[in-house]
Design a protein around this motif. Structure first.
Motif, PDB file in Angstrom:
ATOM      1  N   PHE A 204       0.844  -1.186   0.000  1.00  0.00           N
ATOM      2  CA  PHE A 204       0.000   0.000   0.000  1.00  0.00           C
ATOM      3  C   PHE A 204       0.885   1.244   0.000  1.00  0.00           C
ATOM      4  CE2 PHE A 204      -2.569  -3.304   1.873  1.00  0.00           C
ATOM      5  CZ  PHE A 204      -3.798  -3.126   1.266  1.00  0.00           C
ATOM      6  N   ASP A 205       0.615   2.158  -0.916  1.00  0.00           N
ATOM      7  CA  ASP A 205       1.283   3.453  -0.912  1.00  0.00           C
ATOM      8  C   ASP A 205       0.783   4.261   0.272  1.00  0.00           C
ATOM      9  OD1 ASP A 205       2.425   2.670  -3.287  1.00  0.00           O
ATOM     10  OD2 ASP A 205       1.167   3.941  -4.548  1.00  0.00           O
ATOM     11  N   CYS A 206       1.673   5.076   0.861  1.00  0.00           N
ATOM     12  CA  CYS A 206       1.287   5.899   2.000  1.00  0.00           C
ATOM     13  C   CYS A 206       2.331   6.986   2.215  1.00  0.00           C
ATOM     14  CB  CYS A 206       1.148   5.043   3.259  1.00  0.00           C
ATOM     15  SG  CYS A 206       2.661   4.209   3.768  1.00  0.00           S
ATOM     16  N   LEU A 207       2.048   7.905   3.121  1.00  0.00           N
ATOM     17  CA  LEU A 207       3.009   8.946   3.478  1.00  0.00           C
ATOM     18  C   LEU A 207       4.004   8.468   4.537  1.00  0.00           C
ATOM     19  CD1 LEU A 207       0.827  12.181   3.630  1.00  0.00           C
ATOM     20  CD2 LEU A 207       2.635  11.638   1.998  1.00  0.00           C
ATOM     21  N   ASP A 208       3.553   7.620   5.461  1.00  0.00           N
ATOM     22  CA  ASP A 208       4.376   7.214   6.602  1.00  0.00           C
ATOM     23  C   ASP A 208       4.297   5.702   6.799  1.00  0.00           C
ATOM     24  OD1 ASP A 208       5.611   6.795   9.043  1.00  0.00           O
ATOM     25  OD2 ASP A 208       4.604   8.470  10.039  1.00  0.00           O
TER      26      ASP A 208
ATOM     27  N   ASP B 135      11.717   3.888   3.783  1.00  0.00           N
ATOM     28  CA  ASP B 135      10.668   4.025   2.774  1.00  0.00           C
ATOM     29  C   ASP B 135       9.772   2.808   2.608  1.00  0.00           C
ATOM     30  OD1 ASP B 135      11.433   6.656   2.056  1.00  0.00           O
ATOM     31  OD2 ASP B 135      13.085   5.824   0.877  1.00  0.00           O
ATOM     32  N   TYR B 136      10.003   1.759   3.384  1.00  0.00           N
ATOM     33  CA  TYR B 136       9.215   0.535   3.216  1.00  0.00           C
ATOM     34  C   TYR B 136       9.212  -0.260   4.511  1.00  0.00           C
ATOM     35  CZ  TYR B 136       7.573  -3.876   1.215  1.00  0.00           C
ATOM     36  OH  TYR B 136       6.851  -5.006   0.925  1.00  0.00           O
ATOM     37  N   VAL B 137       8.041  -0.781   4.877  1.00  0.00           N
ATOM     38  CA  VAL B 137       7.924  -1.699   6.013  1.00  0.00           C
ATOM     39  C   VAL B 137       7.086  -2.881   5.557  1.00  0.00           C
ATOM     40  CG1 VAL B 137       7.155  -2.020   8.394  1.00  0.00           C
ATOM     41  CG2 VAL B 137       8.074   0.188   7.684  1.00  0.00           C
ATOM     42  N   LEU B 138       7.580  -4.084   5.843  1.00  0.00           N
ATOM     43  CA  LEU B 138       6.875  -5.315   5.495  1.00  0.00           C
ATOM     44  C   LEU B 138       6.463  -6.035   6.767  1.00  0.00           C
ATOM     45  CD1 LEU B 138       5.993  -7.435   3.376  1.00  0.00           C
ATOM     46  CD2 LEU B 138       8.257  -8.466   3.670  1.00  0.00           C
ATOM     47  N   LEU B 139       5.181  -6.334   6.876  1.00  0.00           N
ATOM     48  CA  LEU B 139       4.631  -7.108   7.993  1.00  0.00           C
ATOM     49  C   LEU B 139       4.320  -8.508   7.509  1.00  0.00           C
ATOM     50  CD1 LEU B 139       1.921  -4.626   9.344  1.00  0.00           C
ATOM     51  CD2 LEU B 139       4.271  -4.911  10.182  1.00  0.00           C
ATOM     52  N   GLY B 140       4.412  -9.483   8.396  1.00  0.00           N
ATOM     53  CA  GLY B 140       3.994 -10.824   8.014  1.00  0.00           C
ATOM     54  C   GLY B 140       4.639 -11.893   8.862  1.00  0.00           C
TER      55      GLY B 140
ATOM     56  N   GLY C 162       2.824  -4.837   2.869  1.00  0.00           N
ATOM     57  CA  GLY C 162       3.888  -3.852   2.781  1.00  0.00           C
ATOM     58  C   GLY C 162       3.326  -2.441   2.712  1.00  0.00           C
ATOM     59  N   PHE C 163       4.098  -1.497   3.218  1.00  0.00           N
ATOM     60  CA  PHE C 163       3.712  -0.091   3.206  1.00  0.00           C
ATOM     61  C   PHE C 163       4.873   0.699   2.613  1.00  0.00           C
ATOM     62  CE2 PHE C 163       1.504  -2.327   6.522  1.00  0.00           C
ATOM     63  CZ  PHE C 163       0.191  -2.033   6.197  1.00  0.00           C
ATOM     64  N   VAL C 164       4.591   1.411   1.512  1.00  0.00           N
ATOM     65  CA  VAL C 164       5.613   2.068   0.703  1.00  0.00           C
ATOM     66  C   VAL C 164       5.425   3.580   0.763  1.00  0.00           C
ATOM     67  CG1 VAL C 164       6.600   2.248  -1.603  1.00  0.00           C
ATOM     68  CG2 VAL C 164       5.502   0.117  -0.900  1.00  0.00           C
ATOM     69  N   ARG C 165       6.498   4.300   1.133  1.00  0.00           N
ATOM     70  CA  ARG C 165       6.435   5.766   1.167  1.00  0.00           C
ATOM     71  C   ARG C 165       6.322   6.310  -0.257  1.00  0.00           C
ATOM     72  NH1 ARG C 165       7.883   8.851   5.111  1.00  0.00           N
ATOM     73  NH2 ARG C 165       9.326   7.308   5.983  1.00  0.00           N
ATOM     74  N   GLN C 166       5.333   7.159  -0.477  1.00  0.00           N
ATOM     75  CA  GLN C 166       5.160   7.864  -1.741  1.00  0.00           C
ATOM     76  C   GLN C 166       5.021   9.343  -1.422  1.00  0.00           C
ATOM     77  OE1 GLN C 166       5.258   6.601  -4.849  1.00  0.00           O
ATOM     78  NE2 GLN C 166       5.674   4.594  -3.964  1.00  0.00           N
ATOM     79  N   GLU C 167       6.063  10.108  -1.743  1.00  0.00           N
ATOM     80  CA  GLU C 167       5.993  11.551  -1.502  1.00  0.00           C
ATOM     81  C   GLU C 167       4.812  12.127  -2.292  1.00  0.00           C
ATOM     82  OE1 GLU C 167       7.683  13.057   0.807  1.00  0.00           O
ATOM     83  OE2 GLU C 167       8.828  11.222   1.187  1.00  0.00           O
TER      84      GLU C 167
END
Length: 82
Positions: free
Chosen positions: A6-10, A32-37, A45-50
């Motif tokens: 998922f794209d996100c700010l934080d 810029d990226y965190v993976l849970l599992g 996953g959570f991906v920083r998108q400015e």
């Protein structure tokens, strides 16, 4: 590793919330990226998108985009955990 990202700010904040809600540990973390599992299973996953603009729903000008539906037996207890 297979993941839905998922794209996100934080990414750290998103991972904190969903990790607590779903009881998932962090498998990988960078600025810029965190993976849970869990090993051997698909992750989140959570991906920083400015400049990311979160969905504004309901908004007929923009679709709902992706989201997760979460259900709990006890909403008050789940909110306390968060």
């Amino acid at each position: 590793m297979l993941s839905v990202d998922f794209d996100c700010l934080d990414p750290a904040e998103q991972a904190r919330f969903y990790g607590a809600a779903l009881d998932l540990p962090v498998l990988y973390r960078s600025d810029d990226y965190v993976l849970l599992g869990r090993a051997g299973a698909p992750g989140l996953g959570f991906v920083r998108q400015e400049g990311f603009r979160p969905p504004a729903w309901p908004d007929p000008a923009h679709s709902k985009q992706a989201h997760l539906e979460l259900g709990v037996d006890d909403l008050d207890a789940a909110q306390e955990r968060m």
